[in-house]
Design a protein around this motif. Sequence first.
Motif, PDB file in Angstrom:
ATOM      1  N   ASP A 101       0.817  -1.216   0.000  1.00 24.50           N
ATOM      2  CA  ASP A 101       0.000   0.000   0.000  1.00 24.50           C
ATOM      3  C   ASP A 101       0.856   1.274   0.000  1.00 24.50           C
ATOM      4  N   ARG A 102       1.829   1.294  -0.870  1.00 24.77           N
ATOM      5  CA  ARG A 102       2.747   2.432  -1.072  1.00 24.77           C
ATOM      6  C   ARG A 102       3.733   2.656   0.073  1.00 24.77           C
ATOM      7  N   PHE A 103       3.712   1.778   1.088  1.00 28.15           N
ATOM      8  CA  PHE A 103       4.765   1.847   2.106  1.00 28.15           C
ATOM      9  C   PHE A 103       5.942   0.969   1.699  1.00 28.15           C
ATOM     10  N   GLN A 104       5.810   0.192   0.612  1.00 27.38           N
ATOM     11  CA  GLN A 104       6.897  -0.702   0.179  1.00 27.38           C
ATOM     12  C   GLN A 104       8.054   0.121  -0.374  1.00 27.38           C
ATOM     13  N   ILE A 105       9.269  -0.418  -0.229  1.00 30.50           N
ATOM     14  CA  ILE A 105      10.474   0.254  -0.723  1.00 30.50           C
ATOM     15  C   ILE A 105      11.271  -0.743  -1.563  1.00 30.50           C
ATOM     16  N   ALA A 106      11.785  -0.299  -2.685  1.00 33.91           N
ATOM     17  CA  ALA A 106      12.635  -1.160  -3.512  1.00 33.91           C
ATOM     18  C   ALA A 106      14.099  -0.935  -3.148  1.00 33.91           C
ATOM     19  N   LYS A 107      14.870  -2.008  -3.209  1.00 32.08           N
ATOM     20  CA  LYS A 107      16.323  -1.908  -3.003  1.00 32.08           C
ATOM     21  C   LYS A 107      17.001  -2.639  -4.142  1.00 32.08           C
ATOM     22  N   SER A 108      18.000  -2.008  -4.748  1.00 31.88           N
ATOM     23  CA  SER A 108      18.762  -2.656  -5.815  1.00 31.88           C
ATOM     24  C   SER A 108      20.111  -3.087  -5.274  1.00 31.88           C
ATOM     25  N   LEU A 109      20.532  -4.271  -5.657  1.00 38.20           N
ATOM     26  CA  LEU A 109      21.831  -4.762  -5.217  1.00 38.20           C
ATOM     27  C   LEU A 109      22.414  -5.637  -6.312  1.00 38.20           C
ATOM     28  N   ASP A 110      23.567  -5.226  -6.839  1.00 38.90           N
ATOM     29  CA  ASP A 110      24.269  -5.998  -7.866  1.00 38.90           C
ATOM     30  C   ASP A 110      23.356  -6.404  -9.022  1.00 38.90           C
ATOM     31  N   GLY A 111      22.592  -5.453  -9.513  1.00 37.60           N
ATOM     32  CA  GLY A 111      21.758  -5.707 -10.683  1.00 37.60           C
ATOM     33  C   GLY A 111      20.463  -6.432 -10.394  1.00 37.60           C
ATOM     34  N   ARG A 112      20.223  -6.762  -9.146  1.00 40.30           N
ATOM     35  CA  ARG A 112      18.962  -7.408  -8.803  1.00 40.30           C
ATOM     36  C   ARG A 112      18.161  -6.490  -7.903  1.00 40.30           C
ATOM     37  N   ARG A 113      16.831  -6.601  -8.022  1.00 37.18           N
ATOM     38  CA  ARG A 113      15.975  -5.663  -7.308  1.00 37.18           C
ATOM     39  C   ARG A 113      15.118  -6.428  -6.308  1.00 37.18           C
ATOM     40  N   TYR A 114      14.953  -5.829  -5.147  1.00 38.08           N
ATOM     41  CA  TYR A 114      14.195  -6.473  -4.080  1.00 38.08           C
ATOM     42  C   TYR A 114      13.156  -5.495  -3.549  1.00 38.08           C
ATOM     43  N   TRP A 115      12.028  -6.045  -3.117  1.00 40.84           N
ATOM     44  CA  TRP A 115      11.010  -5.204  -2.493  1.00 40.84           C
ATOM     45  C   TRP A 115      10.960  -5.497  -1.008  1.00 40.84           C
ATOM     46  N   ARG A 116      10.854  -4.433  -0.246  1.00 44.49           N
ATOM     47  CA  ARG A 116      10.643  -4.553   1.200  1.00 44.49           C
ATOM     48  C   ARG A 116       9.195  -4.148   1.472  1.00 44.49           C
ATOM     49  N   VAL A 117       8.393  -5.147   1.802  1.00 44.57           N
ATOM     50  CA  VAL A 117       6.973  -4.880   2.041  1.00 44.57           C
ATOM     51  C   VAL A 117       6.732  -4.931   3.545  1.00 44.57           C
ATOM     52  N   PRO A 118       6.289  -3.827   4.154  1.00 47.62           N
ATOM     53  CA  PRO A 118       6.048  -3.863   5.596  1.00 47.62           C
ATOM     54  C   PRO A 118       4.901  -4.814   5.942  1.00 47.62           C
TER      55      PRO A 118
END
Lengths: 302, 269
Positions: free
Chosen positions: A128-145
Motif C-alpha cells: 500500500d505504497r509503504f513498500q520500498i525497492a532496493k537494488s543490489l548488484d543488478g537485482r531488485r528487491y522489495w521490502r513490504v512492511p
Amino acid sequence: MPQLVRKGVRIDDSFAEAFPMSGTGLVITAPNRKWALTAAHTMTGFATSVIGCGCEAGVDMELSARETPDGRPGVRILLFAMSSKDAEKQLVNRLGQCVLTCPGTAVFRAIDGEFEIKVGDAVRQFGDRFQIAKSLDGRRYWRVPVMDGEFLVESKVGLTKKCVGGGNLLVMGADWESTMRATEAGVEAIRAVPGAITPFPGGIVRSGSKVGSKYKGMGASTNDAYCPTLSGLGASVLDPDIGCVLEIVIDGLTDAAVSTAMRAGLKAIIALGPKNGAKRIGAGNYGGKLGPFHYHLKDLLP
Amino acid sequence: MKPLLFALRREPEQRLDLSKLTPDRLVGRTVKEIEAIEIGTTKVEARVGEIFKVRSGDPANLHFEGGSERFDLLGAKLLPGFSIYVEGDVGAQLGRNALGGRITVAGDAGPYAASGMSGGHIDIDGDCGDFLGAPLPGEIAGMAGGRIVVRGGVGQRAGDRLRRGIILIEGDAGPDLGSRAIAGTIIALGAVEGRVGYLNKRASLILAQAVDFGPTYVDCGAHNFAFARLFSRALVEDSRRAARLLSQKLRRYAGDTAVYGKGEILTPA
C-alpha cells in the motif's frame, strides 16, 4: 515383457515417457529452518499434478544459512507447469497466499532462465505504497512492511522452458509394506538429486492413470493393467507374485536432472533386493508417441 | 598481459581532462598515438607524452603510476569489463558517468567523485572531496547505480540526490550526508554531522554513529531487517566493518517526513 534382472529384481525393458514443461523456482528463507520449511511445504502443497492443481511443485533441497543470500536457513522449491503463463500464475498466487503470509520469510530467485516472472513486482502492492525497492548488484528487491517486520521479496525470478516433467518408476512388490519400503528408499535417493522433485504425497503416487476412460469426457482413468486386484483379468501386466504397485513421478529442471534422479532411484530400490523390497521395476509410457523424452530403464541401471 | 602504464613525469602545470584516456578509447592505438592525445584544459598545449611516460600493455587495464589532484574526469564513462588503477591522488569527477568497470585509487579523490555513475565499482583508499556521487549543477539526479567505497572520510553533501547504488564511507562524513537523496543506500561507519539525510525521499542511510536527526525523522523502533542481512553478505568483501554493522539489529528512523518520508536512517539498536 522382456526383462533384465539385477540383484534378483526384475527390470522391465521399458521406458518412461516425459514431456517438456516450464519450470521456475524460489529460495525461501526464514529465521529458522522450521519456518522456511513451513512456507515451502505450504506453498508446494496441493501441487501434485498439472491436471487438477495447475502445477507440480515440491521441495528441491534445504539450504544452510551459508548458502542463502541473506544468511538465514532456507529451502529451494521448484514449480513446473505446462505453460510459462500457468507457471507464473501459480507461482504468484501461491507466493501471495502461502509465503507472504508465513511469518519471517524472505524470497529470492532460485534459477536463472531464459524468461523472467514478476514476483515481487506482483505482490509489492500489498505494501500500500509503504513498500520500498532496493537494488543490489543488478537485482531488485522489495521490502513490504508486514506485521512481523518486513517481507523481502526479489522483484523477478527466472523461468525456463527446458524442463522435463513425467519421469517415472513403477515399483512392484509382493505387498504394501515391502513395496512401500522400496519406493520410500527410491524417493529418498531422488531427494538428494538437485534440480529434481517428486511432486506427489511423500513423493509417491498410488493412483497411476492411463489415457482415456469408459466414461465420456474423462481424459484419464485408473491404470487397470497395474491394479493388483484386477491381476487375473486379461489386460493385466502383473505377475502372480506382485500384490502392490507404487509409482514415483519425477519433474526436473533439465533432461539430465530427470535421468540422474531415475538412476538414483533405481539404484536405491535395487539395492534393497526382492525379499524386503521390490520384485520388479517398470516405467510408464504412452507408446512413445506423445512425449519427446524417453528414459529407458536398461540405460539407467546401476 | 601487463596493464597499459602511464607513469607521471612531473606534477602537471594545469588541470588535465583524463576522460580521453579510458580503456575503450585506447584499444587498438599505438603508444605513439596515445602520446599525441591532447589532455590539457587551457590554451597551453598538454599532450599525454609530455606528462606521462607511456608503456604499452593491455588497454583493458590501465595503471597510473603517480597521481595528482589535477587529474580530472579520470575513468569518465568507463564501460563494464575495464579497470583503472591509480597509484596516487586524483582530481574532480572521478568516474563521472561511469557505466561499469572498476576504478581503484590508492590516494585521495577530489570533489564530485562518482557523479552520474550508473554502474561499476570505485574504491578510494584515502579521503574524498565534497559532493561524492552528487549531480553537477543543473542536473536532476546524482549517482544512479554501482558501488563506491571510500576508506577515508568525505566532504560535505556526499550522496546528494543519490538515485540508486551504494555509497560506503568507512571514515567520517562531512555536513549534510545524503541530502536530497532520491533513493539508494549510504553506509557511513565514522562520525556524521550537520543535517543528515536532509530532504531524503526514499534512500536508506545506515550509520554506525547516531546523532540527533531532527524532528522530521521519526523513531520506528529496533528491528531485524532481512534486506540489511542481504546487503551485509554482499558487502563483506568491500568492508567487514560495514557487513558487521548491517547484520545487527537496527533502529529505524523514518524520514525525511518534511518531504516524501519513505526514506530511513538506520543505526545500531
